[in-house]
Design an enzyme around this catalytic site. Structure first.
Site, short mmCIF file in Angstrom:
data_model
loop_
_atom_site.label_atom_id
_atom_site.label_comp_id
_atom_site.label_asym_id
_atom_site.label_seq_id
_atom_site.Cartn_x
_atom_site.Cartn_y
_atom_site.Cartn_z
N CYS A 123 -0.77 -8.74 4.04
CA CYS A 123 0.14 -7.66 3.65
C CYS A 123 1.05 -8.05 2.49
O CYS A 123 1.52 -7.19 1.75
CB CYS A 123 1.00 -7.24 4.83
SG CYS A 123 0.09 -6.93 6.33
N CYS B 226 6.58 -8.07 6.96
CA CYS B 226 5.87 -8.96 7.87
C CYS B 226 4.46 -9.15 7.34
O CYS B 226 3.97 -8.37 6.53
CB CYS B 226 5.85 -8.41 9.29
SG CYS B 226 4.99 -6.83 9.48
N HIS C 87 0.34 2.06 3.87
CA HIS C 87 0.44 0.61 3.66
C HIS C 87 -0.94 0.04 3.33
O HIS C 87 -1.63 -0.49 4.19
CB HIS C 87 1.01 -0.03 4.93
CG HIS C 87 1.05 -1.52 4.92
ND1 HIS C 87 1.22 -2.27 3.77
CD2 HIS C 87 0.95 -2.42 5.95
CE1 HIS C 87 1.21 -3.57 4.10
NE2 HIS C 87 1.05 -3.67 5.41
#
Length: 402
Positions: free
Chosen positions: A95, A378, A347
């Site tokens: 991510c 995160c 995302h």
């Protein structure tokens, strides 16, 4: 010996984010074409940039295969028409891929190795689901290095609920509702559109043009959120409504040394102050931004009370709430995600870090009373990443906007 250079965020853009899968607007669009489109839009917005002065291109992707493989930074640079003298490479920190592209190249600027760089990320989760084709080493489980739930992000979010009972499903749903409302308000006020690069799309019905994010649901209600099933655990608390979805999209940013930005007449939207990455238990990866933020603050000689704006990636509402509770920040604090976040926008993993930076930079321009801001997220497999930025528009005499 090289002197430490000031690192500035000149500009950042992104494609609209689409829903992953056959019904998503980018199903027939290549991942590398998405990031090239973002890069071209970035360069068109900054005509003062001599293309042969770009020292490096770093593009992140989580699943580096197919049209997300082949050393994306270099291939994207060539496809974008940059001179063949411009090198590039690919990055994977799940991510936090685009965030790591920015911090890696920003470090190079600070050290004096680079003057002008492009950093970004892309994820086509419709074509390349997270972990697709990966072969985790059997020692992870046989030697109990990680738990069996560590690679299931939804289960790691459920475990945060387990660890912190005060973080209820009702709080997660209410936070998710506010994210949807804030994104709708930001679109209405034209806060998001200026940094979007339109993308031509193709489907069975013909050609189209993507100009807005595909995922927001402004009609969301608390009653609707309460009725959603909990796919990761019977009677759980994590749902599709209080989580980010599966998405496709790309981002690109332009960074420079302060001296070169001044030489070329480029904007300075933010200055990099410090950054940090930290590791946590993979089974509860959502708490990662807590230690990474503490680490970044310590390196900068700042405290959480010095931060006037927060752009936190909303992988899951519970993940943001755990951060806010740790630092004593209210769930609805106006400093946090002013334009909403990933629960509504989406995302696309490795691209999201630059989206956070784009939004923070625009908020800086509207809040001269704020000196420092944070982008944090995160990261899968138990990590967190944080970048602290300084507002070049800061005026200590400016009237507080809130």
């Amino acid at each position: 010996m090289a002197e430490i250079s000031e690192v500035v965020f000149v500009d950042g853009v992104r494609t609209p984010f689409g829903r992953a899968g056959e019904k998503g607007m980018y199903w027939n669009t290549r991942a590398d074409d998405l990031v090239v489109k973002a890069m071209l839009g970035l360069l068109e917005r900054n005509p003062n940039v001599p293309h042969d002065r770009i020292d490096e291109v770093a593009i992140a992707a989580t699943t580096q295969q197919g049209d997300q493989g082949l050393t994306l930074g270099r291939t994207a640079a060539l496809l974008a028409g940059l001179p063949k003298s411009v090198p590039g490479f690919a990055i994977d920190r799940m991510c936090a891929g685009a965030m790591t592209s920015v911090t890696t190249l920003g470090s190079g600027i600070g050290f004096g190795a680079y003057d002008l760089v492009i950093a970004g990320g892309v994820e086509h989760m419709g074509r390349h689901p997270m972990g697709f084709g990966a072969d985790p080493n059997p020692r992870f489980l046989s030697e109990k290095i990680v738990g069996s739930e560590a690679l299931n992000m939804g289960m790691t979010a459920e475990r945060i609920h387990d660890r912190f009972p005060a973080l209820t499903k009702e709080r997660s749903d209410r936070y998710a509702l506010r994210s949807q409302q804030k994104v709708a308000a930001a679109y209405e006020a034209n806060k998001i559109q200026p940094d979007l690069i339109p993308v031509a799309t193709r489907s069975e019905s013909g050609w189209g043009l993507a100009t807005r994010d595909e995922a927001p649901r402004p009609e969301t209600t608390m009653e609707g959120l309460a009725s959603l099933r909990t796919p990761f655990r019977p009677h759980g608390r994590v749902t599709a409504g209080n989580s980010s979805g599966l998405n496709d999209g790309a981002t690109a940013s332009l960074l420079a040394s302060g001296a070169v930005a001044k030489e070329l007449g480029l904007t300075t939207k933010m200055r990099m102050v410090s950054f940090a990455f930290a590791g946590v238990e993979p089974e509860i990866m959502g708490i990662g931004p807590v230690p990474s933020t503490e680490k970044a603050l310590k390196k900068a000689g700042l405290s959480i009370t010095d931060i006037g704006l927060f752009e936190l990636n909303e992988a899951f509402a519970i993940q943001v709430l755990s951060f806010l509770d740790h630092f004593g920040i209210d769930d609805d604090d106006p400093r946090v995600n002013e334009y909403g976040g990933a629960i509504a926008i989406g995302h696309p993993l490795a691209s999201s870090g630059v989206r956070l930076m784009n939004q923070l930079a625009r908020q800086f321009s509207e809040h001269p009373d704020v000196r420092y801001g944070i982008t944090a997220m995160c990261v899968g497999l138990g990590q967190g990443g944080t970048v602290i930025w300084e507002n070049p528009n800061y005026d200590r005499k400016a009237k507080k906007s809130r």
